[in-house]
Enzyme design. Structure first.
Site, short mmCIF file in Angstrom:
data_model
loop_
_atom_site.label_atom_id
_atom_site.label_comp_id
_atom_site.label_asym_id
_atom_site.label_seq_id
_atom_site.Cartn_x
_atom_site.Cartn_y
_atom_site.Cartn_z
N ARG A 1 12.20 34.12 7.85
CA ARG A 1 12.08 32.78 8.41
C ARG A 1 10.88 32.66 9.34
O ARG A 1 10.64 31.59 9.88
CB ARG A 1 13.33 32.45 9.20
CG ARG A 1 14.31 31.58 8.40
CD ARG A 1 15.45 31.37 9.32
NE ARG A 1 16.28 30.26 9.14
CZ ARG A 1 17.52 30.32 8.65
NH1 ARG A 1 17.97 31.42 8.14
NH2 ARG A 1 18.28 29.26 8.65
N ARG B 1 29.02 17.68 6.90
CA ARG B 1 29.51 19.00 6.45
C ARG B 1 30.58 19.55 7.40
O ARG B 1 30.35 19.67 8.59
CB ARG B 1 28.31 19.95 6.40
CG ARG B 1 28.59 21.28 5.78
CD ARG B 1 27.33 21.92 5.29
NE ARG B 1 26.57 22.56 6.35
CZ ARG B 1 25.46 23.28 6.12
NH1 ARG B 1 25.01 23.45 4.89
NH2 ARG B 1 24.81 23.84 7.11
N ARG C 1 30.29 23.13 12.26
CA ARG C 1 29.47 24.16 12.89
C ARG C 1 28.74 23.56 14.08
O ARG C 1 28.24 22.45 14.00
CB ARG C 1 28.43 24.69 11.89
CG ARG C 1 28.87 25.91 11.13
CD ARG C 1 27.96 26.25 10.00
NE ARG C 1 26.54 26.39 10.35
CZ ARG C 1 25.61 26.76 9.47
NH1 ARG C 1 25.93 27.02 8.22
NH2 ARG C 1 24.35 26.87 9.84
N ARG D 1 16.50 22.21 14.00
CA ARG D 1 16.44 23.25 12.97
C ARG D 1 15.37 22.89 11.93
O ARG D 1 14.65 23.75 11.43
CB ARG D 1 17.81 23.40 12.29
CG ARG D 1 18.84 24.06 13.20
CD ARG D 1 20.24 23.93 12.68
NE ARG D 1 20.48 24.66 11.44
CZ ARG D 1 21.51 24.42 10.63
NH1 ARG D 1 22.39 23.49 10.92
NH2 ARG D 1 21.65 25.12 9.54
N LYS E 1 20.82 26.12 -0.46
CA LYS E 1 20.57 27.56 -0.67
C LYS E 1 21.87 28.35 -0.88
O LYS E 1 21.93 29.20 -1.76
CB LYS E 1 19.85 28.17 0.55
CG LYS E 1 18.45 27.66 0.78
CD LYS E 1 17.74 28.51 1.81
CE LYS E 1 18.41 28.54 3.17
NZ LYS E 1 18.32 27.30 3.94
P1 AMP Z 1 21.66 29.51 8.32
O1 AMP Z 1 23.12 29.57 8.02
O2 AMP Z 1 20.83 30.31 7.34
O3 AMP Z 1 21.15 28.10 8.52
O4 AMP Z 1 21.45 30.25 9.73
C1 AMP Z 1 22.12 29.80 10.89
C2 AMP Z 1 21.37 30.24 12.14
O5 AMP Z 1 21.29 31.67 12.18
C3 AMP Z 1 19.92 29.79 12.22
O6 AMP Z 1 19.80 28.48 12.73
C4 AMP Z 1 19.34 30.83 13.19
O7 AMP Z 1 19.75 30.58 14.53
C5 AMP Z 1 20.06 32.10 12.74
N1 AMP Z 1 19.28 32.82 11.68
C6 AMP Z 1 19.65 33.05 10.39
N2 AMP Z 1 18.72 33.76 9.74
C7 AMP Z 1 17.73 33.97 10.63
C8 AMP Z 1 16.45 34.62 10.56
N3 AMP Z 1 16.01 35.19 9.42
N4 AMP Z 1 15.69 34.65 11.68
C9 AMP Z 1 16.10 34.08 12.85
N5 AMP Z 1 17.28 33.42 12.96
C10 AMP Z 1 18.09 33.37 11.88
#
Ligand code: AMP
Length: 218
Positions: A95, A130, A158, A169, A19
Site C-alpha cells: 500500500r 456495509r 467497522r 482512507r 477486493k
Molecule cells: P483493509 O481491510 O484492507 O481496508 O485494511 C484495513 C486497515 O488496515 C487499513 O485502513 C489500514 O489501517 C490497515 N492496513 C491494511 N493493510 C495495510 C498495509 N499494507 N499497510 C498499512 N496499513 C494497512
C-alpha cells in the site's frame, strides 16, 4: 493442491472496490493462498496483541499502519511453505512505495497486478451501507445485499467504515497509488469494477486465463 508453477497475484483497488469478494473468487478458481493484511491486522486487534494495540490507533482513523509494523509480517507469511507450493494472492499489500520496494527486493514478484477501478463516490456509497453480522462474520450491504430483518439489530459497522473515515482512507489510497504502481508496470491490468460482482469476476477470470496461457503457469 500443489501447482508446478503457482500463480502470484496482487489485487489492488480503493476501499470497497470489491477486493475481498474477488479474492474469494480467485482463491476458489486457482487454489492460491489469500493473504489480506486488513484481515490479519483486524485479527491482531481482536486478540489484543501488542501489534494489534499499536495498529488499532491508526486503523480506527482510517490511516495506514506504519511500514515497520506490516512489512516483515507480510514477507514472512509469503515465504511459508503453503504460499510457496500453492502461490499467493495479496490483498491490501503493498500500500506504500516502501512496501512495494520491500516486496520487489525480497524477489517476491507477482505474475499479475490486478487493479479494480471504481470511482470515489461509488466507494463511499458502498462502504457506508456495509455492516457485519458478528455471529456469522457475513458482510451485508443495506442497499445491495440487505440482511434478514431478524438479525438487523445485532449488525455492527467497522469503525473505519464511517463516512468521514472513508474519505480519509480514499485520500490515502490515491496519495500512495503512483508510488506503488510504478513497481508493477509489467504486470499491471486494470479491471472496471463499477458494474458489480459478476462482471468484475468475469473480467478477472479472463485476465488470469490470459496470464496462464502466456506464462504456461499452473
Ligand atoms: P483493509 O481491510 O484492507 O481496508 O485494511 C484495513 C486497515 O488496515 C487499513 O485502513 C489500514 O489501517 C490497515 N492496513 C491494511 N493493510 C495495510 C498495509 N499494507 N499497510 C498499512 N496499513 C494497512
Amino acid at each position: 493442491m500443489s501447482a508446478q508453477h503457482p500463480l502470484h497475484i496482487i489485487i489492488d483497488g480503493p476501499p470497497a472496490s470489491g477486493k475481498g469478494t474477488q479474492s474469494e473468487f480467485i482463491q476458489a478458481l486457482m487454489g492460491v493462498i489469500h493473504i489480506s493484511t486488513g484481515d490479519a491486522l483486524r485479527a491482531e486487534v481482536k486478540n489484543n496483541t501488542e501489534l494489534g494495540q499499536r495498529a488499532k490507533i491508526y486503523m480506527e482513523k482510517g490511516q495506514l499502519v506504519p511500514d515497520d509494523l506490516i512489512i516483515d509480517i507480510c514477507l514472512n507469511r509469503l515465504r511459508q511453505p503453503d504460499c510457496v507450493q500453492r502461490g499467493w494472492l495479496l490483498d491490501g499489500f503493498p500500500r506504500t512505495g516502501s512496501q512495494a520496494k520491500a516486496l520487489s527486493e525480497a524477489g517476491l514478484v507477482p505474475d499479475l497486478f490486478i487493479h479494480i477501478k471504481v470511482d470515489d463516490e461509488e466507494c463511499v456509497r458502498r462502504i457506508s451501507g456495509r455492516y457485519t453480522d458478528p455471529v456469522t462474520g457475513i458482510i451485508y450491504n443495506l442497499t445491495t445485499n440487505p440482511p434478514p430483518a431478524e438479525i438487523r439489530s445485532r449488525l455492527t459497522q467497522r469503525a473505519d467504515d464511517r463516512e468521514e473515515v472513508i474519505r480519509d482512507r480514499l485520500k490515502s489510497y490515491h496519495a500512495q497509488y503512483d508510488s506503488v504502481v510504478q513497481y508493477f508496470q509489467g504486470q499491471f491490468v486494470e479491471i472496471d469494477g463499477k458494474d458489480g460482482i459478476e462482471s468484475t469476476s468475469k473480467q478477472i477470470g479472463n485476465t488470469i486465463i490470459d496470464c496462464i496461457l502466456r506464462k504456461g503457469k499452473v
